[in-house]
Design an enzyme around this catalytic site. Structure first.
Site, PDB file in Angstrom:
ATOM      1  N   GLY A  87      13.479   1.022  10.596  1.00  0.00           N
ATOM      2  CA  GLY A  87      13.387   2.395  10.137  1.00  0.00           C
ATOM      3  C   GLY A  87      12.537   2.500   8.883  1.00  0.00           C
ATOM      4  O   GLY A  87      12.175   1.500   8.260  1.00  0.00           O
ATOM      5  N   CYS A  88      12.237   3.733   8.487  1.00  0.00           N
ATOM      6  CA  CYS A  88      11.348   3.951   7.335  1.00  0.00           C
ATOM      7  C   CYS A  88      12.033   3.601   6.020  1.00  0.00           C
ATOM      8  O   CYS A  88      11.498   2.818   5.223  1.00  0.00           O
ATOM      9  CB  CYS A  88      10.833   5.381   7.334  1.00  0.00           C
ATOM     10  SG  CYS A  88      12.109   6.653   7.475  1.00  0.00           S
ATOM     11  N   TYR A  89      13.212   4.150   5.773  1.00  0.00           N
ATOM     12  CA  TYR A  89      13.936   3.771   4.564  1.00  0.00           C
ATOM     13  C   TYR A  89      14.215   2.270   4.524  1.00  0.00           C
ATOM     14  O   TYR A  89      14.001   1.629   3.487  1.00  0.00           O
ATOM     15  CB  TYR A  89      15.256   4.541   4.464  1.00  0.00           C
ATOM     16  CG  TYR A  89      15.157   5.951   3.956  1.00  0.00           C
ATOM     17  CD1 TYR A  89      14.557   6.247   2.732  1.00  0.00           C
ATOM     18  CD2 TYR A  89      15.703   7.014   4.690  1.00  0.00           C
ATOM     19  CE1 TYR A  89      14.501   7.553   2.262  1.00  0.00           C
ATOM     20  CE2 TYR A  89      15.650   8.316   4.231  1.00  0.00           C
ATOM     21  CZ  TYR A  89      15.051   8.581   3.008  1.00  0.00           C
ATOM     22  OH  TYR A  89      14.992   9.879   2.542  1.00  0.00           O
TER      23      TYR A  89
ATOM     24  N   THR B 110      12.536  -0.196   5.741  1.00  0.00           N
ATOM     25  CA  THR B 110      11.319  -0.946   5.427  1.00  0.00           C
ATOM     26  C   THR B 110      11.051  -0.945   3.931  1.00  0.00           C
ATOM     27  O   THR B 110      10.810  -1.995   3.320  1.00  0.00           O
ATOM     28  CB  THR B 110      10.122  -0.354   6.182  1.00  0.00           C
ATOM     29  OG1 THR B 110      10.331  -0.498   7.598  1.00  0.00           O
ATOM     30  CG2 THR B 110       8.831  -1.054   5.807  1.00  0.00           C
TER      31      THR B 110
END
Length: 347
Positions: A148-150, A152
């Site tokens: 996921g973005c957070y 990463t």
């Protein structure tokens, strides 16, 4: 030429995949699916792609997707886990950008996503697609769960500290803020320009779905259970994540900021998409906008017992579609930066 299929091509991660793959010399998108937009030309929905693709959206067809070398799932959770088993059985490699295969524990996944997992037998086989820790496993994988973005942004900021055992794993804090595109392309009142403009707010404070993914990854790295307090925020902008991370040093005073700076620089020296900034320089979201880069910096404020790491990424690139293409390159033995040489956009 690598034949690529994309399931769920109408969202922000889908169009970002298309943008990146349009500049990828070794790949060709041959199928892109959307039940809602089936039959509609790609460039009608996304005019920025005009002249790059001569494709229309189609209904998901397992036989067509199985003829591809790689299939990306740019879908919400609960989609990939129903189709992936058939594609793997056909020998197709799969990169899932959703959360369906990120968490290894099926019961834990169900607790956070509110339903039973449809293919729990594949959870142990899915490789977590953070190249900076799993490059060798990704190269051999048939199924990659793209982080996921957070996660990463947070994981890249904490990896050197936890690998070296320099911080207390039971009391780490992550305060992170994302642009509105992180919530997806569907209509939501909370994401209207008139609602977010000039405002800044926290959300998911009681528990965010990315928390178990982050704790799982960091616990494996540290060799002990990591306990994270994670508070996400919504920024009044479209792209970008800024994560500020707080970890208590095990032996304060023994490591200077210069020592920690060298630790981070040595850990990421050979990583093409992680940039450790010079000491005293702080990352900005605009510097990584549109690029598959993570920028990091760190400080020990007032030389006390807490190290502060700042991490920035573009949530749609290194936090999603760019990292997915990076994984594809590794899986297929292509240059890791193929199709990912974009420079951050300024202003």
């Amino acid at each position: 030429m690598v034949k690529v299929g994309i399931v769920g091509g109408t969202g922000y991660t889908g169009v970002e995949l298309l943008r990146l793959l349009a500049q990828h010399e070794d790949s060709e998108v041959v199928a892109i699916t959307s039940r809602a937009e089936a039959g509609r030309r790609l460039d009608e929905l996304f005019p920025n792609l005009r002249g790059y693709y001569d494709l229309a959206f189609s209904e998901p067809d397992v036989d067509l997707l199985a003829s591809c070398d790689v299939v990306f799932f740019a879908t919400p959770h609960n989609v990939a886990m129903h189709l992936v088993p058939e594609l793997l059985a056909a020998g197709t490699r799969v990169i899932d950008l959703s959360a369906d295969y990120r968490i290894r524990d099926a019961e834990l996944w169900s607790q956070w996503y509110g339903e039973p997992h449809a293919s729990p037998e594949l959870l142990a086989d899915a490789v977590y697609g953070l190249p900076e820790i799993n490059r060798e496993q990704i190269a051999k994988a048939q199924l990659v769960a793209c982080p996921g973005c957070y996660p990463t942004a947070i994981e890249l900021g904490l990896i050197p500290l936890l690998e070296s055992g320099l911080v207390e794993p039971s009391n780490i804090i992550a305060s992170a803020a994302s642009g509105t595109s992180g919530a997806g392309r569907q209509a939501k009142i909370d994401n209207l320009a008139s609602e977010v403009s000039g405002s800044f707010k926290a959300y998911g404070v009681g528990g965010h779905r990315h928390l178990p993914e982050i704790e799982q990854c960091l616990s494996l790295l540290s060799g002990s259970d990591v306990s994270l307090t994670f508070v996400p925020h919504l920024l009044p902008m479209v792209r970008g994540i800024h994560a500020t991370l707080f970890a208590r040093l095990n032996k304060p005073g023994e490591q200077s900021i210069e020592d920690l700076q060298r630790l981070f620089e040595n850990r990421y020296r050979d990583e093409p998409f992680v940039d450790v900034l010079p000491n005293g320089t702080f990352p900005q979201t605009r510097a990584v906008k549109g690029a598959n880069h993570c920028q990091l910096s760190l400080m020990i404020p007032q030389q006390r017992d807490t190290v502060v790491v700042m991490s920035t990424i573009d949530n749609l690139v290194k936090g999603a579609s760019g990292q997915a293409v990076q994984n594809m390159n590794i899986m297929l033995g292509l240059p890791e930066d193929r199709g990912l040489r974009q420079v951050g956009l300024l202003p």
